[in-house]
Scaffold this motif. Structure first.
Motif, PDB file in Angstrom:
ATOM      1  N   ASN A  87      -1.522  -2.150   5.485  1.00  0.00           N
ATOM      2  CA  ASN A  87      -2.190  -1.314   6.484  1.00  0.00           C
ATOM      3  C   ASN A  87      -2.035   0.151   6.094  1.00  0.00           C
ATOM      4  O   ASN A  87      -1.392   0.480   5.089  1.00  0.00           O
ATOM      5  N   ARG A  88      -2.623   1.021   6.875  1.00  0.00           N
ATOM      6  CA  ARG A  88      -2.615   2.446   6.549  1.00  0.00           C
ATOM      7  C   ARG A  88      -1.188   2.996   6.471  1.00  0.00           C
ATOM      8  O   ARG A  88      -0.861   3.775   5.587  1.00  0.00           O
ATOM      9  N   LEU A  89      -0.336   2.564   7.398  1.00  0.00           N
ATOM     10  CA  LEU A  89       1.036   3.073   7.422  1.00  0.00           C
ATOM     11  C   LEU A  89       1.815   2.606   6.192  1.00  0.00           C
ATOM     12  O   LEU A  89       2.543   3.390   5.573  1.00  0.00           O
ATOM     13  N   SER A  90       1.661   1.329   5.827  1.00  0.00           N
ATOM     14  CA  SER A  90       2.395   0.817   4.653  1.00  0.00           C
ATOM     15  C   SER A  90       1.926   1.512   3.378  1.00  0.00           C
ATOM     16  O   SER A  90       2.737   1.799   2.490  1.00  0.00           O
ATOM     17  N   ARG A  91       0.631   1.773   3.295  1.00  0.00           N
ATOM     18  CA  ARG A  91       0.118   2.485   2.113  1.00  0.00           C
ATOM     19  C   ARG A  91       0.696   3.899   2.050  1.00  0.00           C
ATOM     20  O   ARG A  91       1.059   4.391   0.978  1.00  0.00           O
ATOM     21  N   SER A  92       0.781   4.551   3.212  1.00  0.00           N
ATOM     22  CA  SER A  92       1.315   5.918   3.254  1.00  0.00           C
ATOM     23  C   SER A  92       2.786   5.936   2.852  1.00  0.00           C
ATOM     24  O   SER A  92       3.236   6.825   2.115  1.00  0.00           O
ATOM     25  N   VAL A  93       3.545   4.948   3.342  1.00  0.00           N
ATOM     26  CA  VAL A  93       4.969   4.872   3.008  1.00  0.00           C
ATOM     27  C   VAL A  93       5.163   4.672   1.507  1.00  0.00           C
ATOM     28  O   VAL A  93       5.990   5.335   0.870  1.00  0.00           O
ATOM     29  N   VAL A  94       4.389   3.762   0.930  1.00  0.00           N
ATOM     30  CA  VAL A  94       4.510   3.484  -0.503  1.00  0.00           C
ATOM     31  C   VAL A  94       4.128   4.706  -1.328  1.00  0.00           C
ATOM     32  O   VAL A  94       4.813   5.072  -2.291  1.00  0.00           O
ATOM     33  N   LYS A  95       3.022   5.368  -0.958  1.00  0.00           N
ATOM     34  CA  LYS A  95       2.601   6.565  -1.689  1.00  0.00           C
ATOM     35  C   LYS A  95       3.644   7.673  -1.577  1.00  0.00           C
ATOM     36  O   LYS A  95       3.961   8.364  -2.552  1.00  0.00           O
ATOM     37  N   GLY A  96       4.193   7.841  -0.365  1.00  0.00           N
ATOM     38  CA  GLY A  96       5.190   8.889  -0.155  1.00  0.00           C
ATOM     39  C   GLY A  96       6.456   8.655  -0.956  1.00  0.00           C
ATOM     40  O   GLY A  96       6.991   9.572  -1.592  1.00  0.00           O
ATOM     41  N   THR A  97       6.952   7.407  -0.953  1.00  0.00           N
ATOM     42  CA  THR A  97       8.173   7.108  -1.707  1.00  0.00           C
ATOM     43  C   THR A  97       7.932   7.186  -3.214  1.00  0.00           C
ATOM     44  O   THR A  97       8.828   7.568  -3.969  1.00  0.00           O
ATOM     45  N   THR A  98       6.720   6.841  -3.647  1.00  0.00           N
ATOM     46  CA  THR A  98       6.385   6.954  -5.075  1.00  0.00           C
ATOM     47  C   THR A  98       6.425   8.411  -5.521  1.00  0.00           C
ATOM     48  O   THR A  98       6.961   8.743  -6.585  1.00  0.00           O
ATOM     49  N   GLN A  99       5.854   9.288  -4.692  1.00  0.00           N
ATOM     50  CA  GLN A  99       5.878  10.718  -5.006  1.00  0.00           C
ATOM     51  C   GLN A  99       7.303  11.258  -4.980  1.00  0.00           C
ATOM     52  O   GLN A  99       7.704  12.052  -5.844  1.00  0.00           O
ATOM     53  N   LEU A 100       8.077  10.816  -3.988  1.00  0.00           N
ATOM     54  CA  LEU A 100       9.471  11.259  -3.884  1.00  0.00           C
ATOM     55  C   LEU A 100      10.269  10.818  -5.108  1.00  0.00           C
ATOM     56  O   LEU A 100      11.094  11.571  -5.640  1.00  0.00           O
ATOM     57  N   SER A 101      10.007   9.595  -5.561  1.00  0.00           N
ATOM     58  CA  SER A 101      10.682   9.080  -6.751  1.00  0.00           C
ATOM     59  C   SER A 101      10.344   9.915  -7.984  1.00  0.00           C
ATOM     60  O   SER A 101      11.214  10.182  -8.822  1.00  0.00           O
TER      61      SER A 101
END
Length: 765
Positions: A357-371
């Protein structure tokens, strides 16, 4: 019903048994999943070990019963009649809520359920009392609710989510850094120490700390208090030596023993902490009724007696423990709930249960950028060194094969059990009704994250699953609060009438959920389900694909006919059912496409050419299902929107097309079912005739539109069906030509007998 309260007490007692059953069905995942997921111990052994832990934990769990009596509300502020209504409402709501989550196969918290049920019922009953009083105002609600304790419990539950996830991730990261995924070599050097630490933690926190919540602690208090350091050091020496001897004698890893003891300890900690969720309210109701009888059966007497500490009821605890053990062995819903957590923590690729869903995609994108930001800060040499510990062995498994393989290794299973057991035992010693579900689930998710089980291929699905489960937890709290409040309001309105009605409704809903889950669990492989290609040769792939084509053509023919009949009869139910059927077929075809990677990897070196053939076949099957899906959806939409019916001439023409396609599809199905591939040429020779019929119908509709057609919706629908039928026909003919060419290139295939391979269904749905 002269004594309505005796009737309520009997009903609450029966509901307590049911509550134990539905509660254990949901909470069994807390102590079974790590052992089941690692698959290093037989299921029978796991069940026996867990059963012993549950039973012992139940018998020693009386210290937690205070929560149900006075942890949420001030019993002295309520009369006996009001307390009984609260307890009745709580039991009804709690059972229905937990059973609902069990039916969905989602883990929820029995602790949160009982706490918010008590809170909701107590708040509504307090508001009823305040509204009937001439002197009190709603601002005095705090006099009825044990605000301080309730907030402590709720905040502790919420805080446990963060703590469990963080601690689980950290301990697993350190453990993996030390042992790596190829831990067999290092476990020989450090396994005894790891076993000593793990078993010491389990021994101290679960067996010693856990005793503080029992009435038997006073007898051992003098031996334990002040000697904690010596106990820890002694335990470490003993368990380290034991680990060494275990590996020396059995020639097996001590992690096997750690997982077994951890399962036992976690089951013990679970029943010690969570039994209050199932029988705390019934025991409080029983003690209230005892006071009611002793007080001359005065229903208006204050329930201040619940403020006092009451002795344990060993017989009731013994019976409750027995029911919990039986439920563990015979509950099918427990297995459904367990599948959810295991699938979310599985190390390899699997059939994902949740859609992103939109929230899970946002979480994954955010953690990828943070990584990526952290990767700039941390030296590359350090990153490379760490990455070596997380390199996984190259084992290629398809999604179906991953279901039978261990979800994770013994290192992660040991950490899951050790960390969850320690956290739950600490909370139990502090008499906090910690959510064992929250702790074990979040520990499992934390260790999964640390183990890099959520890769780029699966992260968005796994995060969506975790968010769905956590969302369900908030739903549990809100639903429990609101529902119990409504139920206590209804019972208070007329106890003698509403109590039997609500109990009957509870029985009906439980039976309905039971039948629904049973039907879902008993689904077998349907006759026309699609199968995945497993052959490693061109000839084998051709024969396996023939079965799929025969099934797609057979089901597609029925779907097309139902769409035309539904339009002709304006049968919305038929069109709705038809729409579901094509969606199911499309998902099965998509499942075959998802398996292409594993199919190609499995091919013999001499049969790589089969991959091109198989990919083309799947492409044509997808073209066919897309056309059928469009036809089914627009037909359903037209009738559902109550648009004008198609004209008689249009229906007649669609019927003619359907008859032509029916003959074509039946001939195709027979050819592929019997593997009579030489018949394909005859079918291809008739394609011009069907195309000609379609072209004539399109031309007729053009003429009608210019001269007599008055409905734009009808014209759009009719042209849409005709054009998609043409695409459906093209996809079918392309598929037939692909097979015809493959047959000419592999003439011996015609003489090969059909091999009845045992294949698994594509469980995408």
């Amino acid at each position: 019903m002269d004594n309505i309260y005796l009737f309520m007490l009997i009903a609450i007692t029966i509901l307590a048994v049911v509550d134990i059953v539905v509660g254990v069905s949901n909470d069994a995942i807390n102590f079974l999943n790590s052992a089941i997921g690692s698959k290093v111990i037989s299921l029978r052994t796991i069940m026996i070990v867990a059963s012993i832990g549950i039973f012992i934990g139940a018998v020693f769990s009386s210290g937690m019963m205070e929560v149900a009596r006075k942890g949420i509300f001030m019993p002295a502020q309520f009369e006996f009649s009001e307390i009984m209504l609260i307890f009745m409402a709580v039991m009804i709501t709690d059972i229905l809520l937990l059973d609902f989550f069990n039916t969905l196969g989602l883990p929820t918290s029995t602790t949160v359920s009982i706490v918010f049920n008590l809170l909701g019922a107590a708040v509504v009953m307090s508001l009823i009392k305040i509204s009937a009083s001439e002197t009190e105002t709603f601002a005095e609600l705090g006099n009825y609710i044990n605000t301080e304790t309730a907030l402590t419990i709720i905040s502790g539950i919420l805080l446990s989510v963060l703590i469990a996830f963080t601690v689980g991730a950290f301990v697993q990261w350190v453990s993996r850094l030390l042992f790596t995924f190829n831990y067999e070599k290092r476990i020989k050097s450090f396994g005894t120490i790891f076993g000593g630490v793990a078993l010491t933690a389990i021994t101290y926190f679960i067996f010693l700390k856990g005793l503080k919540g029992t009435p038997y602690y006073n007898e051992l208090k003098g031996l334990l208090e002040g000697n904690e350091i010596f106990i820890i050091l002694g335990s470490f020496v003993f368990w380290t030596l034991f680990s060494y001897l275990f590996e020396l004698i059995t020639k097996k890893s001590v992690l096997l023993f750690v997982i077994g003891v951890g399962t036992f300890g976690l089951a013990l900690a679970f029943s010690g902490n969570d039994l209050v969720n199932f029988i705390g309210v019934p025991m409080a109701a029983y003690h209230s009724y005892e006071a009611y009888i002793a007080g001359g059966m005065d229903a208006t007497m204050s329930m201040a007696v619940l403020q006092k500490k009451v002795p344990a009821e060993p017989l009731l605890l013994f019976i409750a423990g027995g029911i919990m053990v039986l439920t563990l062995w015979f509950s099918k819903k427990a297995k459904s709930v367990a599948e959810t957590e295991i699938s979310l923590s599985r190390q390899g690729e699997t059939h994902e249960k949740f859609e992103p869903n939109r929230l899970s995609r946002s979480v994954v994108k955010g953690t990828t950028q943070l990584s990526s930001y952290f990767s700039v800060i941390i030296p590359q040499s350090v990153q490379d060194s760490i990455s070596k510990s997380f390199n996984k062995p190259e084992i290629l498994l398809s999604k179906d094969q991953s279901i039978d393989a261990p979800a994770f290794d013994m290192i992660r299973a040991s950490v899951n059990l050790m960390v969850a057991g320690v956290l739950i035992a600490i909370a139990t010693s502090m008499k906090l009704p910690l959510s064992t579900t929250y702790v074990t689930f979040m520990v499992a998710m934390g260790t999964s994250l640390a183990d890099r089980a959520w890769g780029r291929e699966s992260a968005v699905y796994r995060v969506a699953g975790v968010l769905n489960v956590i969302g369900g937890w908030f739903g549990t709290a809100i639903g429990a609060f609101v529902a119990s409040g409504i139920v206590v309001f209804l019972i208070n309105w007329n106890p003698k009438v509403m109590t039997p009605i609500l109990l009957l409704l509870t029985v009906i809903l439980l039976y309905r959920n039971y039948k629904s889950h049973k039907n879902k669990s008993n689904k077998t492989l349907e006759e026309d389900s699609l199968i995945k290609a497993e052959s490693s040769s061109v000839q084998g792939v051709i024969h396996e694909s023939a079965a799929n084509i025969a099934n797609v053509v057979k089901r597609g023919n029925k779907i097309y006919t139902n769409a035309i009949n539904g339009l002709a009869k304006q049968d919305l139910d038929l069109l709705k059912k038809n729409k579901k059927q094509i969606i199911k077929l499309s998902q099965e075809v998509e499942g075959l496409r998802d398996n292409i990677f594993y199919f190609i990897k499995n091919l013999d070196e001499s049969s790589v050419g089969a991959s091109n053939f198989y990919i083309n076949i799947l492409g044509y099957l997808q073209d066919m299902t897309q056309s059928l899906e469009y036809i089914s959806k627009v037909s359903h939409k037209h009738v559902n929107n109550n648009h004008k019916k198609l004209k008689f001439s249009q229906i007649k023409e669609l019927k003619e097309i359907d008859e032509s396609l029916d003959k074509l599809f039946n001939d195709t199905k027979d050819a592929f079912s019997s593997r009579s591939f030489e018949q394909i040429g005859n079918i291809l020779n008739s394609k011009e005739e069907v195309f000609k019929i379609l072209s004539e119908k399109i031309q007729k509709q053009v003429e009608r539109t210019r001269s007599e057609e008055s409905s734009p919706k009808n014209t759009t629908l009719y042209f849409g069906i005709l054009l998609e039928t043409k695409d459906l026909l093209k996809g079918t003919m392309n598929l037939l030509e692909e097979y015809h060419d493959a047959h000419d290139a592999n003439v011996p295939i015609a003489t090969i007998p059909v091999v009845d391979a045992v294949v698994e269904k594509d469980n995408i749905l």
